[in-house]
Design an enzyme around this catalytic site. Structure first.
Site, PDB file in Angstrom:
ATOM      1  CG  HIS A  84      -3.483   3.197   1.960  1.00  0.00           C
ATOM      2  ND1 HIS A  84      -3.790   2.689   0.721  1.00  0.00           N
ATOM      3  CD2 HIS A  84      -3.374   2.149   2.651  1.00  0.00           C
ATOM      4  CE1 HIS A  84      -4.204   1.472   0.554  1.00  0.00           C
ATOM      5  NE2 HIS A  84      -3.827   1.205   1.975  1.00  0.00           N
ATOM      6  CG  ASN A 101      -6.528  -1.084   0.836  1.00  0.00           C
ATOM      7  OD1 ASN A 101      -5.764  -0.848  -0.143  1.00  0.00           O
ATOM      8  ND2 ASN A 101      -6.329  -1.354   1.912  1.00  0.00           N
ATOM      9  CB  CYS A 116      -0.965   0.015   1.304  1.00  0.00           C
ATOM     10  SG  CYS A 116      -2.065  -1.557   1.247  1.00  0.00           S
TER      11      CYS A 116
HETATM   12  O1  UT7 Z   1      -3.787  -1.581   3.549  1.00  0.00           O
HETATM   13  C1  UT7 Z   1      -3.792  -2.257   4.684  1.00  0.00           C
HETATM   14  C2  UT7 Z   1      -4.677  -3.361   4.360  1.00  0.00           C
HETATM   15  N1  UT7 Z   1      -5.280  -3.589   5.636  1.00  0.00           N
HETATM   16  C3  UT7 Z   1      -6.549  -3.172   5.984  1.00  0.00           C
HETATM   17  O2  UT7 Z   1      -7.137  -2.604   5.116  1.00  0.00           O
HETATM   18  C4  UT7 Z   1      -7.452  -3.723   6.996  1.00  0.00           C
HETATM   19  C5  UT7 Z   1      -7.422  -2.786   8.237  1.00  0.00           C
HETATM   20  N2  UT7 Z   1      -8.466  -3.332   9.306  1.00  0.00           N
HETATM   21  C6  UT7 Z   1      -9.650  -2.934   9.004  1.00  0.00           C
HETATM   22  O3  UT7 Z   1     -10.175  -2.360   8.163  1.00  0.00           O
HETATM   23  C7  UT7 Z   1     -10.524  -3.612   9.869  1.00  0.00           C
HETATM   24  O4  UT7 Z   1      -9.923  -4.251  11.297  1.00  0.00           O
HETATM   25  C8  UT7 Z   1     -11.650  -4.734   9.498  1.00  0.00           C
HETATM   26  C9  UT7 Z   1     -12.550  -3.913   8.573  1.00  0.00           C
HETATM   27  C10 UT7 Z   1     -11.056  -5.752   8.786  1.00  0.00           C
HETATM   28  C11 UT7 Z   1     -12.392  -5.316  10.865  1.00  0.00           C
HETATM   29  O5  UT7 Z   1     -13.082  -4.505  11.573  1.00  0.00           O
HETATM   30  P1  UT7 Z   1     -13.064  -4.466  12.941  1.00  0.00           P
HETATM   31  O6  UT7 Z   1     -13.893  -3.564  13.593  1.00  0.00           O
HETATM   32  O7  UT7 Z   1     -11.441  -4.571  13.464  1.00  0.00           O
HETATM   33  O8  UT7 Z   1     -13.683  -5.856  13.248  1.00  0.00           O
HETATM   34  P2  UT7 Z   1     -13.144  -7.285  13.969  1.00  0.00           P
HETATM   35  O9  UT7 Z   1     -11.888  -7.623  13.085  1.00  0.00           O
HETATM   36  O10 UT7 Z   1     -13.196  -6.903  15.510  1.00  0.00           O
HETATM   37  O11 UT7 Z   1     -14.350  -8.433  13.743  1.00  0.00           O
HETATM   38  C12 UT7 Z   1     -15.536  -8.098  14.383  1.00  0.00           C
HETATM   39  C13 UT7 Z   1     -16.267  -9.282  13.877  1.00  0.00           C
HETATM   40  C14 UT7 Z   1     -15.650 -10.704  13.930  1.00  0.00           C
HETATM   41  O12 UT7 Z   1     -16.740 -11.391  14.549  1.00  0.00           O
HETATM   42  P3  UT7 Z   1     -16.434 -12.094  15.884  1.00  0.00           P
HETATM   43  O13 UT7 Z   1     -15.191 -12.920  16.014  1.00  0.00           O
HETATM   44  O14 UT7 Z   1     -16.583 -10.767  16.853  1.00  0.00           O
HETATM   45  O15 UT7 Z   1     -17.971 -12.974  16.035  1.00  0.00           O
HETATM   46  C15 UT7 Z   1     -15.437 -10.876  12.606  1.00  0.00           C
HETATM   47  O16 UT7 Z   1     -15.504 -12.384  12.217  1.00  0.00           O
HETATM   48  O17 UT7 Z   1     -16.808  -9.143  12.355  1.00  0.00           O
HETATM   49  C16 UT7 Z   1     -16.596 -10.388  11.631  1.00  0.00           C
HETATM   50  N3  UT7 Z   1     -16.417 -10.118  10.297  1.00  0.00           N
HETATM   51  C17 UT7 Z   1     -17.378  -9.732   9.715  1.00  0.00           C
HETATM   52  N4  UT7 Z   1     -18.699  -9.961   9.616  1.00  0.00           N
HETATM   53  C18 UT7 Z   1     -19.453  -9.653   8.519  1.00  0.00           C
HETATM   54  C19 UT7 Z   1     -15.265  -9.854   9.966  1.00  0.00           C
HETATM   55  N5  UT7 Z   1     -15.353  -9.556   8.578  1.00  0.00           N
HETATM   56  C20 UT7 Z   1     -16.544  -9.535   8.269  1.00  0.00           C
HETATM   57  C21 UT7 Z   1     -17.329  -9.459   7.130  1.00  0.00           C
HETATM   58  N6  UT7 Z   1     -18.673  -9.349   7.310  1.00  0.00           N
HETATM   59  N7  UT7 Z   1     -16.937  -9.034   5.827  1.00  0.00           N
END
Ligand code: UT7
Length: 329
Positions: free
Chosen positions: A256, A286, A116
């Protein structure tokens, strides 16, 4: 000692594929919802390359627009740098194909792999080479087809990323007349292979039946770790610019395009209003190395690059690697 040549941006370009993949489309292939994706990321749709397109095809379209904007012929280019982690193939460099397709007959070329942060790093390499007098005209492209390394059964990653390309033509400030390069930064902290990576296909895990069976050629990510890291370095990078130049100098921040919540959290930490940021993440997700140059071109078209004001571009991603690019428009 001979003085450094001041550097500017003569042209900007962008290209995104026609096909839109909406959140509703993703609801049909993986356990997710439009509501979750919009709330957690701000993304509504992303573009997906056609099956007959490769990364250099996207790069070519963006490069042609940037060269036309610069009123420069491809034969005037001395160097082509392609920032990508999803090149046409591991080697030769995608830049070589791009230079050939463009008709950049006098140019050398190479790829730069910094995920990125790729465009931001490659721009600093280009500017340094022009400043030193080694080269005159350099094309920098950030181009990715991330959809080819996404696992559409992994909801943690597949909803976040899209395909696209953005380009900038760097030359002397005298010729460019705008977009003065003021500097930037390049930082890294290794040992994060487990946080965000395409695990297999290199010397660590060469391609084998087992790497394919274990889906190791797809991108893997620990999203929460990346989230915290991204907010921290985004805020640090912009705060450093504010300390050096003062808030009044900053016209727009073109970060980014990682996640709308990351952008909002960082801006809150910095204490700057959201109207100072340019964001198009809702439409493209992204796009890794392509995200900053696509956003920069769109910010230009939207009249958001103000004459004489700073354009701050913080970027961060796999490595972990991060840095920024600073221009005065
Ligand atoms: O350029 C760098 C590249 N990286 C990125 O762009 C990622 C940066 N990180 C993020 O954007 C965020 O961390 C995410 C969007 C990936 C996740 O958001 P979060 O608020 O950190 O959520 P989380 O990882 O704490 O997940 C919360 C819940 C989980 O369920 P449980 O374990 O609490 O039951 C995940 O399994 O949301 C679940 N989850 C989803 N649910 C529906 C994860 N992905 C999804 C999804 N749809 N696509």
């Amino acid at each position: 000692m001979v003085g450094l040549t001041p550097v500017g941006i003569a042209g900007l370009g962008r290209y995104v594929p026609e096909r839109r993949l909406t959140n509703q489309d993703l609801e049909k292939v993986v356990d997710t919802s439009d509501e979750w994706i919009v709330q957690r990321t701000g993304i509504r749709e992303r573009r997906i390359a056609a099956t007959d397109q490769v990364t250099s095809s996207l790069a070519l379209e963006a490069a042609r627009q940037a060269l036309a904007d610069a009123k420069m012929d491809a034969s005037e280019l001395d160097l082509v740098i392609c920032a990508t982690v999803t090149g046409d193939q591991p080697f030769p460099a995608t830049a070589c194909r791009l230079g050939f397709d463009l008709g950049a007959k006098q140019a050398g070329g190479f790829d730069l792999a910094a995920a990125c942060s790729g465009f931001v790093f490659a721009s600093q390499v280009a500017a340094g080479m022009i400043q030193s007098g080694q080269y005159r005209n350099i094309l920098v492209v950030g181009a990715e087809i991330l959809s080819r390394i996404l696992d559409y059964s992994d909801r943690n990653t597949c909803v976040l990323f899209g395909d696209g390309a953005g380009a900038a033509v760097y030359t002397s400030l005298e010729r460019a007349g705008r977009g003065e390069f003021l500097g930037g930064s390049i930082s890294m902290e290794g040992g994060a292979e487990g946080v965000l990576a395409q695990p297999a296909g290199g010397s660590r895990h060469p391609a084998s039946n087992s790497t394919v069976e274990q889906r190791q050629h797809f991108m893997k990510m620990g999203g929460t770790k990346v989230f915290r890291f991204a907010v921290r370095v985004f805020a640090e990078l912009v705060n450093n610019v504010l300390e050096k130049y003062g808030r009044d100098q900053v016209g727009v921040i073109v970060p980014h395009q990682v996640n709308q919540r990351i952008i909002e959290s960082a801006m809150e930490q910095i204490g700057l209003p959201m109207d100072m940021v340019f964001s198009n993440i809702d439409r493209y997700g992204n796009t890794s190395a392509a995200s900053v140059p696509i956003a920069l071109r769109e910010a230009f078209e939207a009249g958001r690059l103000q004459k004489g004001k700073l354009v701050v571009m913080p970027a961060f991603g796999a490595g972990m690697a991060w840095g920024h690019l600073l221009l005065r428009w």
